[in-house]
Write a protein that holds these residues in place. Structure first.
Motif, short mmCIF file in Angstrom:
data_model
loop_
_atom_site.label_atom_id
_atom_site.label_comp_id
_atom_site.label_asym_id
_atom_site.label_seq_id
_atom_site.Cartn_x
_atom_site.Cartn_y
_atom_site.Cartn_z
N PRO A 284 -0.64 3.14 -3.10
CA PRO A 284 -1.66 3.71 -2.23
C PRO A 284 -2.99 3.84 -3.08
CG PRO A 284 -0.07 5.59 -2.07
CD PRO A 284 0.37 4.55 -3.13
N TYR B 247 -5.17 8.43 2.03
CA TYR B 247 -4.94 8.09 0.64
C TYR B 247 -4.27 9.29 -0.16
CZ TYR B 247 -5.72 7.80 -4.29
OH TYR B 247 -5.60 7.67 -5.73
N ILE C 295 -7.37 3.96 -2.66
CA ILE C 295 -8.39 4.62 -1.88
C ILE C 295 -9.09 3.55 -0.79
CG2 ILE C 295 -10.19 4.66 -3.52
CD1 ILE C 295 -10.37 7.48 -2.03
N TRP D 288 0.76 -1.21 -0.13
CA TRP D 288 0.02 0.08 0.00
C TRP D 288 0.94 1.35 -0.05
CZ3 TRP D 288 -1.20 4.56 2.41
CH2 TRP D 288 -2.30 5.16 1.94
N ALA E 208 -7.62 2.89 2.59
CA ALA E 208 -7.60 4.28 3.39
C ALA E 208 -8.91 4.69 3.87
CB ALA E 208 -6.77 5.26 2.48
#
Length: 163
Positions: A96, A151, A98, A92, A101
């Motif tokens: 990254p 995020y 969404i 992650w 997160a």
């Protein structure tokens, strides 16, 4: 070392985004943000073994409670970022996305619902407030914003480290 730096940056970044949302929300909707001085007061009293208050605002003031509250707010944001990385890992951090997160952001609403609000006298999930449903919705929105901040901070950090 990279992981620790990443956790610090995204935790602080997400908390800043949540704080910016609080200012926007106050300006657009007239909804005041959480008084972090009262959070500091509650934390100060917990060090003395007093975890529950009928009303935190009626409890005895603690020296530097505003500073304690704000520092705690950011430390908690960093800890929640550490939770994200511990659950979703280095993958992650490097890419990254969404959903993880937002999931962490929304799940962290458990902390105010079952620890902070009852401890400060608002009841479980703000049950003792004038409008519990509204308070719950705003808590969920705030934590979703925090998740979005995780995020966005992770994505931005990756953008700048790739340059």
């Amino acid at each position: 070392m990279k992981t620790l730096l990443f956790v610090l940056v995204i935790g602080i970044g997400a908390t800043v985004i949540m704080d910016i949302w609080a200012v926007v929300r106050k300006y657009l909707l007239g909804i005041p943000s959480l008084n972090y001085g009262m959070v500091g007061r509650w934390i100060g009293h917990t060090t003395k073994g007093h975890f529950y208050h009928e009303s935190i605002s009626a409890s005895e003031a603690i020296p530097n409670e505003n500073l304690i509250g704000w520092i705690s707010h950011y430390i908690i944001g960093i800890l929640f970022a550490a939770l994200l990385i511990s659950l979703y890992g280095v993958e992650w951090m490097n890419y990254p996305t969404i959903i993880p997160a937002l999931t962490i952001g929304i799940v962290t609403v458990v902390a105010p619902f079952f620890i902070l609000q009852p401890g400060m006298g608002a009841g479980i999930a703000a049950a003792h407030t004038p409008n519990p449903t509204s308070a719950r919705i705003h808590s969920l929105i705030n934590h979703a914003i925090f998740g979005f901040g995780l995020y966005l901070s992770g994505w931005t950090l990756n953008l700048f480290t790739a340059l």
